[in-house]
Scaffold this motif. Structure first.
Motif, PDB file in Angstrom:
ATOM      1  N   VAL B  13       0.834  -1.208   0.000  1.00 43.82           N
ATOM      2  CA  VAL B  13       0.000   0.000   0.000  1.00 43.82           C
ATOM      3  C   VAL B  13       0.869   1.260   0.000  1.00 43.82           C
ATOM      4  O   VAL B  13       0.637   2.187  -0.792  1.00 43.82           O
ATOM      5  CB  VAL B  13      -0.961   0.008   1.227  1.00 43.82           C
ATOM      6  N   HIS B  14       1.874   1.293   0.847  1.00 41.31           N
ATOM      7  CA  HIS B  14       2.760   2.463   0.885  1.00 41.31           C
ATOM      8  C   HIS B  14       3.436   2.676  -0.469  1.00 41.31           C
ATOM      9  O   HIS B  14       3.492   3.799  -0.983  1.00 41.31           O
ATOM     10  CB  HIS B  14       3.841   2.283   1.960  1.00 41.31           C
ATOM     11  N   ILE B  17       0.981   4.045  -3.059  1.00 39.63           N
ATOM     12  CA  ILE B  17       0.642   5.461  -2.858  1.00 39.63           C
ATOM     13  C   ILE B  17       1.811   6.341  -3.307  1.00 39.63           C
ATOM     14  O   ILE B  17       1.616   7.410  -3.890  1.00 39.63           O
ATOM     15  CB  ILE B  17       0.306   5.735  -1.378  1.00 39.63           C
ATOM     16  N   SER B  44      -8.666  -2.366  -1.822  1.00 42.66           N
ATOM     17  CA  SER B  44      -9.689  -1.874  -0.908  1.00 42.66           C
ATOM     18  C   SER B  44      -9.110  -0.768  -0.013  1.00 42.66           C
ATOM     19  O   SER B  44      -9.723   0.279   0.202  1.00 42.66           O
ATOM     20  CB  SER B  44     -10.215  -3.040  -0.071  1.00 42.66           C
ATOM     21  N   LEU B  45      -7.913  -1.007   0.485  1.00 40.18           N
ATOM     22  CA  LEU B  45      -7.268   0.004   1.329  1.00 40.18           C
ATOM     23  C   LEU B  45      -6.892   1.236   0.517  1.00 40.18           C
ATOM     24  O   LEU B  45      -7.041   2.366   0.981  1.00 40.18           O
ATOM     25  CB  LEU B  45      -6.027  -0.589   2.004  1.00 40.18           C
ATOM     26  N   SER B  48      -9.691   3.567   0.143  1.00 41.82           N
ATOM     27  CA  SER B  48      -9.916   4.366   1.357  1.00 41.82           C
ATOM     28  C   SER B  48      -8.893   5.484   1.477  1.00 41.82           C
ATOM     29  O   SER B  48      -9.147   6.507   2.106  1.00 41.82           O
ATOM     30  CB  SER B  48      -9.807   3.489   2.608  1.00 41.82           C
ATOM     31  N   SER B  49      -7.736   5.288   0.904  1.00 45.33           N
ATOM     32  CA  SER B  49      -6.688   6.304   1.022  1.00 45.33           C
ATOM     33  C   SER B  49      -7.042   7.554   0.227  1.00 45.33           C
ATOM     34  O   SER B  49      -6.483   8.616   0.453  1.00 45.33           O
ATOM     35  CB  SER B  49      -5.345   5.748   0.550  1.00 45.33           C
ATOM     36  N   GLU B  51     -10.096   8.799   0.222  1.00 43.99           N
ATOM     37  CA  GLU B  51     -11.158   9.520   0.924  1.00 43.99           C
ATOM     38  C   GLU B  51     -10.545  10.480   1.940  1.00 43.99           C
ATOM     39  O   GLU B  51      -9.394  10.339   2.318  1.00 43.99           O
ATOM     40  CB  GLU B  51     -12.065   8.528   1.663  1.00 43.99           C
ATOM     41  N   THR B  52     -11.361  11.400   2.361  1.00 45.04           N
ATOM     42  CA  THR B  52     -10.889  12.312   3.394  1.00 45.04           C
ATOM     43  C   THR B  52     -11.306  11.762   4.751  1.00 45.04           C
ATOM     44  O   THR B  52     -12.015  10.781   4.840  1.00 45.04           O
ATOM     45  CB  THR B  52     -11.493  13.706   3.217  1.00 45.04           C
ATOM     46  N   GLY B  53     -10.913  12.412   5.769  1.00 49.92           N
ATOM     47  CA  GLY B  53     -11.244  11.961   7.116  1.00 49.92           C
ATOM     48  C   GLY B  53      -9.979  11.920   7.939  1.00 49.92           C
ATOM     49  O   GLY B  53      -8.949  11.476   7.441  1.00 49.92           O
ATOM     50  N   THR B  55      -8.115  14.092   8.429  1.00 45.69           N
ATOM     51  CA  THR B  55      -7.058  14.812   7.747  1.00 45.69           C
ATOM     52  C   THR B  55      -6.976  16.263   8.171  1.00 45.69           C
ATOM     53  O   THR B  55      -5.930  16.878   8.116  1.00 45.69           O
ATOM     54  CB  THR B  55      -7.255  14.762   6.224  1.00 45.69           C
TER      55      THR B  55
END
Lengths: 86, 180
Positions: B13-14, B17, B44-45, B48-49, B51-53, B55
């Motif tokens: 995932v890292h 991104i 899936s993860l 989600s990355s 999306e905001t939240g 933050t």
């Protein structure tokens, strides 16, 4: 002195987020205790990346990665219809 | 989930991104290979990355805002988030407890809000402030202390508890806890 209206600025959504996060955070902590701790210290404790790194005796880069991953994981966990796969 | 599996997912995932958007797909092909379950979890993860939240402001900032304004609690009818102060329940050496109810009638909920005076916020204060036998989680660093209560396990009590973290520069700490 902050105006009285400042209190009402805490929106319902914001309040719900603060309240509902605990259960999700419990699940994250079960999966990855350090990430749970990093999130707690950053989000609830208002600590800097460096402060968390010092406290946990890990590098700032590690904290940065934990913080990023914790946010992603929790967002998914708290999303409507989340399946809670752990 | 096994720790090694989780570590593998995290690394992918890292990397995804951090890589250029146009390279992401081929990067995932390489990293996940034929492991479709791994690919599904990573994607899936990654979704989600985007999306905001969590933050913008931290929970801490909101907590500070309330603490700085805690004098307003003395006035009935004041709002804290979705909760409205109904009355002062009690006052003692440690602080003051107020009764509050859900202000928007989204559901029926009465809570107790406790403001603890700065200087009295020792571990004993918090461990002594157990509600219905639930524990407060606390930790202390040289510059701050934070305590809160985990949410109840049942969904019916999802919006049941909240405590507010604080730092040494604050003048008091506040705790919101379910009264039921």
């Amino acid at each position: 002195m902050v105006s009285l209206d400042g209190v009402a600025l805490l929106s319902d959504d914001r309040m719900e987020e603060l309240l509902s996060i605990h259960a999700a955070l419990d699940n994250l902590t079960a999966l990855d205790p350090r990430k749970g701790k990093v999130f707690e210290m950053r989000y609830f404790g208002g600590m800097s990346l460096e402060g968390v790194a010092d406290t946990l005796s890990v590098s700032t880069v590690t904290v940065e990665r934990d913080w990023r991953m914790a946010k992603i994981w929790l967002r998914r966990e708290m999303a409507p219809g989340a399946q809670n796969a752990t | 989930m096994r720790p090694e599996r989780w570590a593998e997912i995290e690394n992918i995932v890292h990397a995804a991104i951090d890589c250029a958007p146009e390279d992401r797909s081929s990067q995932l092909d390489r990293a996940c290979g034929a492991d479709t379950e791994l690919r599904r979890e990573v994607e899936s993860l990654l979704s989600s990355s985007r999306e905001t939240g969590f933050t913008g402001r931290s929970g801490f900032v909101d907590a500070m805002k309330i603490l700085e304004n805690h004098d307003v609690l003395r006035k009935q009818g004041r709002l804290i988030g979705a909760y409205r102060i109904v009355r002062e329940i009690g006052r003692g050496g440690m602080g003051t407890v107020y009764q509050a109810t859900r202000a928007d009638d989204a559901f029926k909920k009465t809570v107790a809000i406790k403001i603890i005076r700065r200087g009295l916020d020792t571990d004993d204060t918090f461990s002594g402030f157990a509600v219905n036998g639930r524990f407060w989680r606390c930790w202390t660093t040289p510059t701050s202390r934070a305590c809160w209560m985990p949410a109840a396990r049942t969904t019916a009590c999802l919006i049941s508890s909240w405590s507010i973290s604080m730092a040494s520069r604050s003048t008091s700490s506040a705790v919101i806890a379910s009264s039921a």
